[in-house]
Scaffold this motif. Sequence first.
Motif, PDB file in Angstrom:
ATOM      1  N   ALA A   1     -23.252 -21.830  49.174  1.00  0.00           N
ATOM      2  CA  ALA A   1     -22.353 -21.889  48.014  1.00  0.00           C
ATOM      3  C   ALA A   1     -22.937 -21.108  46.846  1.00  0.00           C
ATOM      4  N   GLY A   2     -24.254 -21.249  46.623  1.00  0.00           N
ATOM      5  CA  GLY A   2     -24.901 -20.492  45.558  1.00  0.00           C
ATOM      6  C   GLY A   2     -24.864 -18.998  45.820  1.00  0.00           C
ATOM      7  N   TYR A   3     -25.073 -18.622  47.080  1.00  0.00           N
ATOM      8  CA  TYR A   3     -25.011 -17.209  47.456  1.00  0.00           C
ATOM      9  C   TYR A   3     -23.614 -16.648  47.177  1.00  0.00           C
ATOM     10  N   LYS A   4     -22.569 -17.391  47.610  1.00  0.00           N
ATOM     11  CA  LYS A   4     -21.200 -16.924  47.403  1.00  0.00           C
ATOM     12  C   LYS A   4     -20.925 -16.736  45.900  1.00  0.00           C
ATOM     13  N   ARG A   5     -21.426 -17.681  45.086  1.00  0.00           N
ATOM     14  CA  ARG A   5     -21.210 -17.580  43.639  1.00  0.00           C
ATOM     15  C   ARG A   5     -21.900 -16.345  43.084  1.00  0.00           C
ATOM     16  N   ALA A   6     -23.138 -16.105  43.523  1.00  0.00           N
ATOM     17  CA  ALA A   6     -23.893 -14.942  43.042  1.00  0.00           C
ATOM     18  C   ALA A   6     -23.204 -13.641  43.449  1.00  0.00           C
ATOM     19  N   VAL A   7     -22.760 -13.578  44.697  1.00  0.00           N
ATOM     20  CA  VAL A   7     -22.136 -12.354  45.206  1.00  0.00           C
ATOM     21  C   VAL A   7     -20.806 -12.089  44.516  1.00  0.00           C
ATOM     22  N   ASN A   8     -20.043 -13.141  44.256  1.00  0.00           N
ATOM     23  CA  ASN A   8     -18.759 -12.963  43.570  1.00  0.00           C
ATOM     24  C   ASN A   8     -18.957 -12.418  42.157  1.00  0.00           C
ATOM     25  N   ILE A   9     -19.952 -12.964  41.447  1.00  0.00           N
ATOM     26  CA  ILE A   9     -20.244 -12.471  40.096  1.00  0.00           C
ATOM     27  C   ILE A   9     -20.677 -11.009  40.162  1.00  0.00           C
ATOM     28  N   LEU A  10     -21.555 -10.711  41.098  1.00  0.00           N
ATOM     29  CA  LEU A  10     -22.046  -9.333  41.239  1.00  0.00           C
ATOM     30  C   LEU A  10     -20.897  -8.366  41.532  1.00  0.00           C
ATOM     31  N   ARG A  11     -20.036  -8.748  42.443  1.00  0.00           N
ATOM     32  CA  ARG A  11     -18.941  -7.858  42.825  1.00  0.00           C
ATOM     33  C   ARG A  11     -18.045  -7.552  41.624  1.00  0.00           C
ATOM     34  N   ILE A  12     -17.741  -8.580  40.860  1.00  0.00           N
ATOM     35  CA  ILE A  12     -16.869  -8.391  39.692  1.00  0.00           C
ATOM     36  C   ILE A  12     -17.536  -7.509  38.646  1.00  0.00           C
ATOM     37  N   GLU A  13     -18.802  -7.818  38.348  1.00  0.00           N
ATOM     38  CA  GLU A  13     -19.493  -7.091  37.285  1.00  0.00           C
ATOM     39  C   GLU A  13     -19.836  -5.664  37.696  1.00  0.00           C
TER      40      GLU A  13
ATOM     41  N   LYS B   1     -18.140  -3.803  39.757  1.00  0.00           N
ATOM     42  CA  LYS B   1     -16.892  -3.040  39.717  1.00  0.00           C
ATOM     43  C   LYS B   1     -16.509  -2.708  38.280  1.00  0.00           C
ATOM     44  N   LYS B   2     -16.680  -3.684  37.396  1.00  0.00           N
ATOM     45  CA  LYS B   2     -16.322  -3.471  35.991  1.00  0.00           C
ATOM     46  C   LYS B   2     -17.233  -2.438  35.343  1.00  0.00           C
ATOM     47  N   ASP B   3     -18.547  -2.509  35.685  1.00  0.00           N
ATOM     48  CA  ASP B   3     -19.511  -1.604  35.057  1.00  0.00           C
ATOM     49  C   ASP B   3     -19.614  -0.264  35.774  1.00  0.00           C
ATOM     50  N   GLY B   4     -19.120  -0.209  37.011  1.00  0.00           N
ATOM     51  CA  GLY B   4     -19.274   1.021  37.784  1.00  0.00           C
ATOM     52  C   GLY B   4     -20.727   1.308  38.082  1.00  0.00           C
ATOM     53  N   ALA B   5     -21.507   0.257  38.265  1.00  0.00           N
ATOM     54  CA  ALA B   5     -22.948   0.411  38.483  1.00  0.00           C
ATOM     55  C   ALA B   5     -23.416  -0.578  39.532  1.00  0.00           C
ATOM     56  N   SER B   6     -24.586  -0.305  40.110  1.00  0.00           N
ATOM     57  CA  SER B   6     -25.202  -1.210  41.073  1.00  0.00           C
ATOM     58  C   SER B   6     -26.411  -1.872  40.419  1.00  0.00           C
ATOM     59  N   TYR B   7     -26.662  -3.135  40.780  1.00  0.00           N
ATOM     60  CA  TYR B   7     -27.780  -3.875  40.191  1.00  0.00           C
ATOM     61  C   TYR B   7     -28.798  -4.269  41.253  1.00  0.00           C
ATOM     62  N   ASP B   8     -28.985  -3.365  42.233  1.00  0.00           N
ATOM     63  CA  ASP B   8     -29.911  -3.657  43.324  1.00  0.00           C
ATOM     64  C   ASP B   8     -31.377  -3.458  42.941  1.00  0.00           C
ATOM     65  N   ALA B   9     -31.639  -2.861  41.792  1.00  0.00           N
ATOM     66  CA  ALA B   9     -33.028  -2.627  41.377  1.00  0.00           C
ATOM     67  C   ALA B   9     -33.720  -3.953  41.059  1.00  0.00           C
TER      68      ALA B   9
ATOM     69  N   ARG C   1     -30.301 -10.201  34.564  1.00  0.00           N
ATOM     70  CA  ARG C   1     -29.864 -11.386  35.300  1.00  0.00           C
ATOM     71  C   ARG C   1     -28.983 -11.010  36.496  1.00  0.00           C
ATOM     72  N   LEU C   2     -28.193  -9.954  36.345  1.00  0.00           N
ATOM     73  CA  LEU C   2     -27.413  -9.478  37.493  1.00  0.00           C
ATOM     74  C   LEU C   2     -28.328  -8.949  38.593  1.00  0.00           C
ATOM     75  N   LYS C   3     -29.424  -8.313  38.178  1.00  0.00           N
ATOM     76  CA  LYS C   3     -30.404  -7.851  39.167  1.00  0.00           C
ATOM     77  C   LYS C   3     -31.032  -9.036  39.895  1.00  0.00           C
ATOM     78  N   LEU C   4     -31.204 -10.144  39.168  1.00  0.00           N
ATOM     79  CA  LEU C   4     -31.758 -11.347  39.788  1.00  0.00           C
ATOM     80  C   LEU C   4     -30.779 -11.908  40.828  1.00  0.00           C
ATOM     81  N   LEU C   5     -29.487 -11.846  40.513  1.00  0.00           N
ATOM     82  CA  LEU C   5     -28.496 -12.277  41.492  1.00  0.00           C
ATOM     83  C   LEU C   5     -28.532 -11.383  42.739  1.00  0.00           C
TER      84      LEU C   5
END
Length: 711
Positions: free
Chosen positions: A598-610, A612-620, A689-693
Amino acid sequence: MSELLLELFSEEIPARMQKRAGEDLVRLVSDALKEAGVEGKNARAYATPRRLTLVVEGLPERTPDVKEERKGPKVGAPQQAIDGFLRAAGLASIDEAKVQEDKKGAFYVAVTERQGRATAELIAEIVPGVIRAFPWPKSMRWGSGTLRWVRPLHSILCLLGGKVVPFEVDGIKSGDTTRGHRFMAPAAFAVKDFADYEMKLTEAKVVLDAGKRAHFIHAGAKALAEAEGLTLVEDEALLHEVAGLVEWPVPLIGRIDDEFMSVPQEVLTSTMRANQKYFALHDAGGKLAPRFIVVANLDAEDGGKAIVNGNERVLRARFADARFLWDQDRKQTLTSRLPKLAEVVFHAKLGTVHDKAIRIGKLSEALAPFVPGADAAKAKIAGELAKADLVSQMVYEFPELQGLMGAYYARNDGLGDEIANAIAEHYSPLGPSDDVPSTPLGKVVALADKLDTLAGFWVIEEKPTGSKDPYALRRSALGVIRIALGSSVRFRLSEVFQTALRGYGELGKAAADRWMDAYNTESVHDAVVAAFAVLGMSGLQDFFRDRLKQQLRESGARHDLVDAVFALEGQDDLVLIVKRVEALSEFLSTEDGANLLAGYKRAVNILRIEEKKDGASYDAAPDAALFAQDEEKALAAAIAAATGRAKEAVAQEDFAAAMSALATLRAPVDAFFDKVTVNADDAKVRANRLKLLAQIRAALHEVADFSKVEG
């Protein structure tokens, strides 16, 4: 309520058609009755070699009255629309229609009432139509009539409530009479209902129920065998076939001449089963006994002695032919038969069976190191000779013995039990209930045969589509999976398929050339690798994944967990995939696993939205200096520790330990989402924090792609 009894009496109906014919008779008559508004109870069919019988209980004396309403056009509609409505409803004028109103206004309604009629009249219409349109696989016409039936139809018995339902089909009038056994009770007799019919048939030496006939055959055969200290070889298919050949089964026991017992027992049993419909017997040691069971169709005055003697003479001639073939085949070695395989086409685009034999030999040699206990040199020999018995006289006569006869010939040639057993087992498993090969060499050759077939048909793009699989490629893939999983045979699909593709030489290179633009290479080896890469991407990996999902689903595993494991890059070791799936299933069944998902799904959903909105990746990697709250620091530390332990456990193939390592993330993930606002006002803190997710996502992907997991 009345009972319908219908019997269609004819010459002998082939045993293989009887069961389906009974089902068709029930379906056709029941459907026609239902269409007329009549439903019976306990509709059932019976079949013997000379009759097809239907019984339907609980039929009413008359069909129900029917009242139908047909909605027409609105009042005031154009005359053309009204005229069309009147024609369709069968009304002479609009005055015969009723006017009704609803929310949309007034409209015309035609009310039609039909009175019910006698059910006997309905049956008199239904049955002739069913008889004329009966879907026999094969039918014939006889005499000067136009009726087609499986064999000449002699009489029709049709009773409703004990009274004859009169009709005629091609000059055959329905009545209330039937006949018993052809020889022991040939005279006609009348019946009143099904109970009377069944009782009088039994008195006339006819067992109506095929299940009862099979029971009598089985019980009688077992008793005869046990009386001589033998065991009946169970054969369900043969039992039901023989039950369809006799109306009054009488099992008898006969003798096989000792001179034929040196012929392989599979040859003898195949001859008895396929040609004569005899049952085989085993002695106390489990070997074929010199006895057989034949089922007569009458009570003979001499107790069956003449019948047994006649069948022994016929069997003696059959066995003499089989022994001749056996003796002739042993004059040639399997190796000497290899060139003859060049005369047998495997597939127009894939060459001859000889070509396939050479490929199987090379592939078996390459696969041997993956199977503990398999000798590569012997594997090559077994692979090359696995198909050699196809050009033997015995296999030509008895195709079902392919592989088994090859094993006998291999032992006769002095090749030893290992190679012989591998040849015998290499077709296995033939289906979901068939055993996998039991010997190391058998597993190797079976894998090679199936992998070569799959690779070849993928090269020429002859893949299964929908329900069509003319080359049984699904069965081949399931065979590979069952052998690998059942024996923990470890290999990477990508590697073994590359090896299999190399066996096709220029054909494999030609397939690769179709995609050469995407792969800058000129060597055959690299072209084959390129071909596999594209072939795999175009469905081969997905094909195996779907077969594995099917296999695991049948054993109770969740299909989404298979997807979660397959989604990881490089997952094509079947044994490891299953180990991952099992560990993942066990982990997700725990409270920690469910909450972490459930925590993973929440993190991934936030990441996907942000993202897409930012046009950037937070994998660093996140910057520890930007952590503003203790929960961020605790989560980062927990991810680092869990990821390290999970990677180490995965490297050691200890997936349970990897899951345990990930389970430690549950508490810090929960705390992070409880206390930390991801979308902080400070842009740098938010990005960190998005990178942490993203680190949560990466940590869990060490063992599976949790985005594929449902729930």
